[in-house]
Scaffold this active site. Structure first.
Site, PDB file in Angstrom:
ATOM      1  N   ASP A 141       0.866  -1.185   0.000  1.00 31.51           N
ATOM      2  CA  ASP A 141       0.000   0.000   0.000  1.00 31.51           C
ATOM      3  C   ASP A 141       0.900   1.232   0.000  1.00 31.51           C
ATOM      4  OD1 ASP A 141      -1.740   2.214   0.974  1.00 31.51           O
ATOM      5  OD2 ASP A 141      -3.192   0.603   1.239  1.00 31.51           O
ATOM      6  N   ILE A 142       0.571   2.177  -0.876  1.00 29.85           N
ATOM      7  CA  ILE A 142       1.423   3.363  -1.041  1.00 29.85           C
ATOM      8  C   ILE A 142       1.348   4.291   0.184  1.00 29.85           C
ATOM      9  CG2 ILE A 142      -0.255   4.897  -2.164  1.00 29.85           C
ATOM     10  CD1 ILE A 142       1.937   5.439  -4.279  1.00 29.85           C
ATOM     11  N   HIS A 178     -10.191  -5.767  -2.480  1.00 30.61           N
ATOM     12  CA  HIS A 178      -8.828  -5.950  -1.960  1.00 30.61           C
ATOM     13  C   HIS A 178      -8.877  -6.195  -0.462  1.00 30.61           C
ATOM     14  CE1 HIS A 178      -9.800  -1.633  -1.980  1.00 30.61           C
ATOM     15  NE2 HIS A 178      -9.139  -1.564  -0.825  1.00 30.61           N
ATOM     16  N   PHE A 179      -7.929  -6.978  -0.014  1.00 24.06           N
ATOM     17  CA  PHE A 179      -7.731  -7.207   1.415  1.00 24.06           C
ATOM     18  C   PHE A 179      -6.485  -6.447   1.853  1.00 24.06           C
ATOM     19  CE2 PHE A 179     -10.442 -10.752   0.384  1.00 24.06           C
ATOM     20  CZ  PHE A 179     -11.199 -10.949   1.531  1.00 24.06           C
ATOM     21  N   HIS A 180      -6.619  -5.680   2.926  1.00 22.89           N
ATOM     22  CA  HIS A 180      -5.463  -5.041   3.567  1.00 22.89           C
ATOM     23  C   HIS A 180      -4.851  -6.053   4.536  1.00 22.89           C
ATOM     24  CE1 HIS A 180      -6.565  -0.775   2.509  1.00 22.89           C
ATOM     25  NE2 HIS A 180      -7.761  -1.317   2.428  1.00 22.89           N
ATOM     26  N   GLN A 215     -14.210   2.654   1.724  1.00 26.00           N
ATOM     27  CA  GLN A 215     -13.566   2.153   0.503  1.00 26.00           C
ATOM     28  C   GLN A 215     -13.285   3.313  -0.451  1.00 26.00           C
ATOM     29  OE1 GLN A 215     -15.917  -0.464  -1.971  1.00 26.00           O
ATOM     30  NE2 GLN A 215     -14.107  -1.445  -2.846  1.00 26.00           N
TER      31      GLN A 215
END
Ligand code: AMP
Ligand code: ZN
Length: 139
Positions: free
Chosen positions: A31-32, A100-102, A94
Site C-alpha cells: 500500500d502506497i 482488496h484485502f489489507h 472504501q
C-alpha cells in the site's frame, strides 16, 4: 479489466507497484500510504467489486494469499500481530472499487493500532526494501 480502475492498471503493469507476490489469479503489493510499513494489499487479477459480487472460489484464493502474506510479515518484518481488513462502499471507507484485502503488520509497543492513520515511506528505496524482504519470505 476496467479501464478506469487503478488496481486493474497495476495488475496490467500500466501503473507501478512494489509487488510482493503474484500468481494466475491474484497479486499482492505494498500500500502506497501504509498504516504500518510493510502494509500489503491482496487483489484478484480480474476486476470484481464488492465482496458480495465476488465469486467464492476467488475469495477463497485471496484469503489463502492473505494468510501467506501474514506469515511473511511475521518472518520478514518480525510482526507481532496482523490486521486483515476489507471495505465495501464509500460509507465503509472504501476508496478503490476493486476488491482488496489489507494485510497490516503490527508490532508490540505500537500505540495506534485502533486508528487508521496512513504513513509514508521515506522514499521508493525504503518501500522497495520492505517489498524485497516480504517477497523473499513468500518464496
Ligand atoms: P480502501 O480505502 O480500502 O479502498 O483502500 C485503498 C488503498 O489503496 C488505500 O490504503 C490506498 O493507500 C491504496 N492505494 C491507492 N493507490 C495506490 C497505488 N497506486 N499503489 C498502492 N496503493 C494504493
Ligand atoms: Zn479493477
Amino acid at each position: 479489466m476496467n479501464a478506469d480502475c487503478i488496481f486493474c492498471k497495476i495488475v496490467n503493469d500500466q501503473m507501478p507497484s512494489a509487488r510482493v507476490y503474484d500468481d494466475a489469479q491474484a497479486i499482492a503489493f505494498l500500500d502506497i500510504a501504509p498504516v504500518a510499513k510493510g502494509h500489503v494489499l491482496v487483489i484478484p487479477r480480474s476486476h470484481y467489486d464488492p465482496i458480495t459480487a465476488t465469486p467464492d472460489e476467488i475469495l477463497a484464493h485471496l484469503i489463502s494469499v492473505v494468510k501467506r502474506v501474514a506469515a511473511a510479515q511475521v518472518d520478514a518484518l518480525g510482526a507481532n500481530g496482523i490486521n486483515v481488513s476489507q471495505a465495501n462502499g464509500r460509507c465503509a471507507g472504501q476508496v478503490v472499487p476493486h476488491i482488496h484485502f489489507h494485510v497490516i503488520p503490527r508490532f508490540d509497543g505500537g500505540a495506534d493500532h485502533e486508528k487508521w492513520t496512513s504513513k509514508r515511506y521515506t522514499d521508493t528505496h525504503e518501500m522497495e526494501s520492505f517489498a524485497k524482504n516480504i517477497r523473499a519470505a513468500l518464496k
